[in-house]
Design a protein around this motif. Structure first.
Motif, PDB file in Angstrom:
ATOM      1  N   VAL A 103      -4.011  -2.340  50.992  1.00  0.00           N
ATOM      2  CA  VAL A 103      -4.249  -3.195  52.295  1.00  0.00           C
ATOM      3  C   VAL A 103      -5.406  -3.103  53.120  1.00  0.00           C
ATOM      4  CG1 VAL A 103      -3.018  -3.684  54.482  1.00  0.00           C
ATOM      5  CG2 VAL A 103      -1.873  -3.121  52.345  1.00  0.00           C
ATOM      6  N   ALA A 106      -8.226  -5.152  51.624  1.00  0.00           N
ATOM      7  CA  ALA A 106      -7.983  -6.505  51.575  1.00  0.00           C
ATOM      8  C   ALA A 106      -8.447  -6.956  53.129  1.00  0.00           C
ATOM      9  CB  ALA A 106      -6.634  -7.000  51.229  1.00  0.00           C
ATOM     10  N   PHE A 161      -7.531 -10.196  46.175  1.00  0.00           N
ATOM     11  CA  PHE A 161      -6.125  -9.831  46.885  1.00  0.00           C
ATOM     12  C   PHE A 161      -5.285 -11.199  47.371  1.00  0.00           C
ATOM     13  CE2 PHE A 161      -9.431  -6.546  47.701  1.00  0.00           C
ATOM     14  CZ  PHE A 161      -8.704  -5.228  47.085  1.00  0.00           C
ATOM     15  N   PRO A 182      -2.569 -11.380  49.187  1.00  0.00           N
ATOM     16  CA  PRO A 182      -1.474 -10.625  49.634  1.00  0.00           C
ATOM     17  C   PRO A 182      -0.365 -11.606  50.217  1.00  0.00           C
ATOM     18  CG  PRO A 182      -3.182 -11.384  51.308  1.00  0.00           C
ATOM     19  CD  PRO A 182      -3.784 -11.671  49.906  1.00  0.00           C
ATOM     20  N   ASP A 238       1.940  -6.133  51.413  1.00  0.00           N
ATOM     21  CA  ASP A 238       1.304  -5.616  50.480  1.00  0.00           C
ATOM     22  C   ASP A 238       0.007  -6.508  50.129  1.00  0.00           C
ATOM     23  OD1 ASP A 238       0.109  -3.437  49.034  1.00  0.00           O
ATOM     24  OD2 ASP A 238       1.882  -2.574  49.034  1.00  0.00           O
ATOM     25  N   ALA A 239      -0.980  -5.956  49.624  1.00  0.00           N
ATOM     26  CA  ALA A 239      -1.996  -6.654  49.369  1.00  0.00           C
ATOM     27  C   ALA A 239      -1.992  -7.516  47.984  1.00  0.00           C
ATOM     28  CB  ALA A 239      -3.125  -5.625  48.878  1.00  0.00           C
ATOM     29  N   MET A 263      -4.414 -11.357  54.800  1.00  0.00           N
ATOM     30  CA  MET A 263      -4.044 -10.115  54.964  1.00  0.00           C
ATOM     31  C   MET A 263      -3.931  -9.816  56.379  1.00  0.00           C
ATOM     32  SD  MET A 263      -3.066  -7.604  53.026  1.00  0.00           S
ATOM     33  CE  MET A 263      -1.563  -7.571  53.824  1.00  0.00           C
TER      34      MET A 263
END
Length: 601
Positions: free
Chosen positions: A7, A10, A258, A260, A274-275, A291
């Protein structure tokens, strides 16, 4: 809510490269720094035509860093660390952001001019590691700590001191494998070195950098393996397929790819994030966003819910304390009233003594006399030997008169205490069913009006305009099976507004019989109410009452024209006549069926 290394990576990527509606932060000037909470910073960043607010938290359970749209009230006097940051960083320019591997440490590199106008660099080190989280301001050239949001010495940490003037030491390294350099051979070697009894999710979380337990479960789920699988139960196939899924994750990390996701429940409330999408949480729905936006939405909801729960519990405790106080008064006065009711015997004693005074002498301690009302029985009367029979009779008459006055004085007090306790029970019921901060605000205003909660003062002068009276929010609206509107008050203020102002005289009014709860109104439009609608409205009245968990709840209903509010009565208190009673069982599924379940407009 795993704010893990993925995370943070990201977040860093979006801060450096930008994202939807987000410009890169590199080159931004630090305009202002605030510290609204002991372990939280808000940094206002300025770019040409754009301002961003960066939130950094070192709270043990909410450690994070992200852009936010939320503004918070700041203390009147800024804390010491905030003043230090303002001195060293305000006006500075962010020139770099670094994260070593997937560690939960993000370093802001900031160029700023010192007191003699020389260009220097300061590092704002954000360590987001649970209870060990910290925000540390470090001189980049000397690595000397200027200050930190948490200070501690060797008394708390044997590894390092975080104090002004000490050299900054990186937190101890964890013996984990970096995902960006992981290959199949390293994966296989490290997996089979672990204890055979260990679960796969524990092995992945402990051995590979940047992965939370939640993401470890996701990898196992994507590999099609059982969630509680242990290494001892795995063969070559299971380890190979697990390695393939982890390899795909490693590739996405290397490419900073990523996607998310915010996982929400049926009510649209954030539950996890989460990512990468958490497909193993099948009962939840994934929402896509950046994110930064996802983390901001998640923690904003968590903070609002925490604030709501704390305020709700505080009000419930206050009301329950007052309920117990009223209950004690009722118990005491009922005992006194019971004793006063026994005073009729004093009147009888006095009459018997006067009727037999001619045959009694002074100095007797007790006497047995025939009862006027039952000639077959006798009454034993204790006497004061210092008084004559007539004086003893007068003493009993005085006791009788005193008890009679006591009864007359206690009865209205007892009735008022019972009504007050009933009112407080209705407030407690409204608090237990409150679901938003606005609901609590209305109940707080009601408690201020009734004197149970101290009124907040704004310090405005008398010449200032008075604050406008807070409007009562709209009641809940439901549509019955017969397409008639049913309105339900959520608290006493809404009950008064619904019954006395919103409802028409030809509408039908419902309330649980002698049970605190909501006022319910069926909008009839001058037409007869079908039995189905009446039954559904009665169920709603029972559900939104103190008898929500009971069975066979009596609900009274009558025409709105038969409902009156006595002058000076407490909020929500009314009297009604010409009513009938229906017995129903509360049904928690009915409110969701009778759409729309929302305040009326």
């Amino acid at each position: 809510m795993p704010f893990d290394g993925l995370v943070l990576a990201a977040i860093k990527k979006e801060l450096i490269d930008g994202a939807l509606n987000l410009t890169p932060l590199l080159g931004s000037r630090i305009d202002r720094i605030y510290q609204p909470a002991p372990l939280e910073l808000n940094i206002v960043l300025r770019q040409p035509g754009k301002r961003n607010r960066l939130l950094i938290s070192a709270h043990a359970n909410e450690a994070r860093i992200h852009l936010t749209e939320q503004t918070k009230e700041n203390p009147a006097s800024p804390p010491l660390f905030c003043m230090v940051l303002r001195k060293h960083l305000e006006g500075g320019r962010i020139v770099g952001l670094t994260q070593e591997g997937l560690e939960r440490i993000l370093v802001f590199q900031i160029e700023v001019r010192n007191e003699i106008n020389q260009l220097t660099q300061k590092n704002l080190v954000c360590e987001l590691m649970g209870k060990h989280s910290n925000v540390i301001l470090v001189d980049a050239a000397t690595q000397i700590i200027i200050d930190s949001i948490k200070r501690y010495s060797f008394n708390l940490s044997r590894y390092r001191e975080v104090l002004p003037g000490r050299t900054y030491l990186h937190p101890p390294k964890q013996d984990k494998l970096a995902l960006d350099t992981l290959n199949e051979a390293i994966f296989q070697e490290n997996i089979w070195q672990q204890p055979l009894a260990a679960k796969l999710e524990q092995i992945i979380q402990r051995r590979f950098e940047g992965l939370s337990t939640l993401m470890s479960r996701e990898i196992i789920y994507r590999a099609g393996l059982p969630a509680d699988l242990t290494l001892n139960e795995c063969g070559e196939y299971e380890i190979n397929v697990l390695g393939q899924k982890l390899k795909l994750l490693c590739q996405a990390v290397r490419e900073s790819n990523f996607p998310p996701a915010l996982m929400v429940n049926e009510a649209g409330e954030p539950v996890e994030f989460d990512a990468f999408p958490l497909t193993h949480l099948r009962i939840l729905t994934a929402r896509k966003a950046t994110m930064n936006v996802i983390v901001d939405q998640f923690f904003t909801f968590q903070e609002e819910r925490s604030c709501f729960n704390q305020k709700k519990q505080r009000l419930i405790s206050l009301v329950q304390k007052e309920i117990n106080y009223q209950a004690k008064k009722i118990s005491t006065w009922e005992e006194n009233l019971t004793e006063a009711d026994k005073a009729e015997k004093f009147k009888l004693y006095g009459k018997l003594l006067l009727a037999n005074a001619h045959c009694l002498e002074k100095g007797l301690t007790e006497v047995s006399l025939a009862n006027f009302h039952d000639l077959s029985s006798r009454v034993l009367i204790s006497l004061d030997p210092q008084l004559s029979p007539v004086e003893n009779a007068n003493a009993f008459f005085k006791k009788y008169q005193k008890a009679k006055k006591t009864r007359l004085a206690i009865q209205p007090l007892l009735e008022n205490a019972r009504q007050e306790r009933f009112y407080l029970l209705s407030v407690e019921t409204a608090l237990q069913q409150a679901s938003t901060l606005s609901d609590l605000a209305e109940i707080s205003q009601e408690l201020m009006t009734t004197g149970y909660l101290a009124k907040t003062t704004t310090g405005q002068k008398s010449k200032d305009k008075p604050k406008p009276k807070q409007k009562t929010s709209a009641p809940l609206k439901f549509i019955s099976s017969d397409n008639l509107t049913i309105l339900v008050g959520k608290n006493n203020r809404q009950n008064d507004y619904l019954t006395m102002r919103l409802a028409q005289e030809n509408d039908v009014w419902l309330h649980t019989k002698e049970i605190p709860g909501s006022h319910v109104v069926i909008k009839t439009n001058g037409q007869p109410v079908p039995p189905t609608t009446l039954h559904e409205a009665a169920i709603l009245a029972a559900f939104f009452s103190r008898a929500q968990q009971s069975h066979n709840v009596p609900v009274d209903y009558t025409g709105r024209k038969n409902v009156k509010k006595p002058p000076g009565a407490r909020p929500g208190f009314v009297t009604y006549t010409n009513h009938r009673t229906i017995i129903v069982n509360p049904d928690k599924s009915l409110p969701a069926k009778l759409q729309p379940y929302s305040p009326i407009v």
